[in-house]
Write an enzyme that holds these catalytic residues in place. Structure first.
Site, PDB file in Angstrom:
ATOM      1  N   HIS A 195       8.355   5.691 -12.719  1.00 55.26           N
ATOM      2  CA  HIS A 195       9.668   5.315 -13.244  1.00 55.26           C
ATOM      3  C   HIS A 195      10.690   6.305 -12.716  1.00 55.26           C
ATOM      4  O   HIS A 195      10.416   7.505 -12.626  1.00 55.26           O
ATOM      5  CB  HIS A 195       9.647   5.328 -14.779  1.00 55.26           C
ATOM      6  CG  HIS A 195      10.792   4.576 -15.395  1.00 55.26           C
ATOM      7  ND1 HIS A 195      12.048   5.114 -15.515  1.00 55.26           N
ATOM      8  CD2 HIS A 195      10.854   3.320 -15.909  1.00 55.26           C
ATOM      9  CE1 HIS A 195      12.841   4.216 -16.077  1.00 55.26           C
ATOM     10  NE2 HIS A 195      12.150   3.126 -16.324  1.00 55.26           N
ATOM     11  N   ASP A 229       6.237  -1.856 -17.914  1.00 58.90           N
ATOM     12  CA  ASP A 229       5.657  -3.102 -17.396  1.00 58.90           C
ATOM     13  C   ASP A 229       4.134  -3.091 -17.373  1.00 58.90           C
ATOM     14  O   ASP A 229       3.510  -4.134 -17.177  1.00 58.90           O
ATOM     15  CB  ASP A 229       6.172  -3.364 -15.972  1.00 58.90           C
ATOM     16  CG  ASP A 229       7.678  -3.525 -15.939  1.00 58.90           C
ATOM     17  OD1 ASP A 229       8.191  -4.367 -16.682  1.00 58.90           O
ATOM     18  OD2 ASP A 229       8.339  -2.786 -15.176  1.00 58.90           O
TER      19      ASP A 229
END
Length: 315
Positions: free
Chosen positions: A222, A276
């Site tokens: 991320h 996710d």
């Protein structure tokens, strides 16, 4: 918030900038329930264009058409845009599930006033009253996806409204941006990877081969978090709970094993699971089809988008 709140309360927080008092939440929840129904003319049009459309394209088109039912688009006041925003938060679950059922020749299910946004989504999608554990899982997912700062789709919405366009155009821009596989499409890519791996015993060889070839392992890393994404922690817990409830451990087992294998290998780069990574295992055990993974993201993020649009217009 993920443990002790609900999506309606979080939507109120984003739109009004404070957590609601008990009566305020009650009134807000009632308002959402009253505005879930779609205009009949819009549903007629949806029966034409949703037959072949991608779920995100159908949603984007539907939002654009909702502008036709707004009698005063030129009114850009905070009050008027709050009205529009609440209406969109209410209608998004209905728009997504209606489009899906039309596309698959299923009888439409009307929204129920006595159910929450998450419960209504599952009921309208699957045509059955959802179990409490399923509602809690989706409600938590909605909370975790409701807002996340200045991401690509939020940026699109703010750019569009900054030209003094309208709320619907801004949200349509956001949907178009979220549709991209580098943004909202990541959860679907994770699920494709999990299906490709097939079983927990295949994880180590898959991960080693992927890293050897310098291929991306979907659901890891991320741009903001250099630890495990805090949203992923809650989604992992929900994924495990749903696996236990449905007795379907296939994808949770693969995900958990993949996390245990990949994190040590990428420790120096500080790459961990993101939001996710466990989302698809939650959706799979909720019986939500793969083609709706992006649309679920939009269904929760609408509250964040609306809040940003109003903030952009306020200055």
């Amino acid at each position: 918030l993920a443990e002790h709140s609900n999506y309606e309360e979080i939507a109120y927080l984003l739109l009004f900038g404070k957590l609601p008092a008990k009566q305020e939440l009650k009134d807000f929840t009632r308002k959402l329930a009253e505005q879930r129904q779609l205009p009949k003319e819009l549903v007629k049009l949806m029966k034409i264009y949703t037959k072949t459309a991608n779920s995100m394209d159908a949603l984007r088109t539907s939002v654009s058409l909702l502008a036709d039912y707004d009698t005063n688009l030129s009114d850009l006041s905070v009050e008027k845009n709050l009205e529009r925003g609440i209406d969109l938060v209410a209608k998004f679950p209905t728009l997504v599930t209606t489009a899906y059922r039309i596309k698959h020749d299923l009888k439409l299910v009307k929204p129920k006033k006595n159910l929450s946004s998450a419960a209504n989504f599952l009921c309208m999608l699957l045509g059955e009253t959802p179990r409490e554990v399923a509602v809690k899982a989706l409600d938590t997912d909605f909370i975790l996806h409701a807002e996340h700062g200045f991401n690509a789709s939020t940026f699109s919405a703010r750019v569009t409204i900054s030209t003094l366009s309208d709320m619907y155009a801004a949200i349509a821009s956001a949907i178009g941006t979220l549709k991209g596989p580098l943004h909202g499409g990541a959860a679907e890519e994770v699920f494709i990877m999990l299906k490709k791996i097939g079983a927990a015993e295949n994880v180590e060889s898959y991960a080693e081969n992927a890293l050897k070839k310098k291929e991306k392992i979907m659901g890891f890393g991320h741009r903001v978090y250099k630890t495990m994404d805090p949203r992923a922690v809650h989604l992992k817990a929900m994924s495990k709970k749903l696996a236990e409830d449905t007795r379907n451990f296939q994808y949770f087992s693969i995900s958990e094993k993949l996390e245990h294998v990949v994190v040590p290998l990428l420790k120096e780069k500080r790459i961990y699971p993101n939001v996710d990574f466990y989302s698809p295992t939650v959706y799979n055990n909720l019986k939500i089809p793969e083609e709706l993974f992006d649309a679920i993201f939009a269904t929760s993020r609408i509250s964040g988008w609306v809040a940003h649009v109003i903030e952009q217009l306020s200055d």
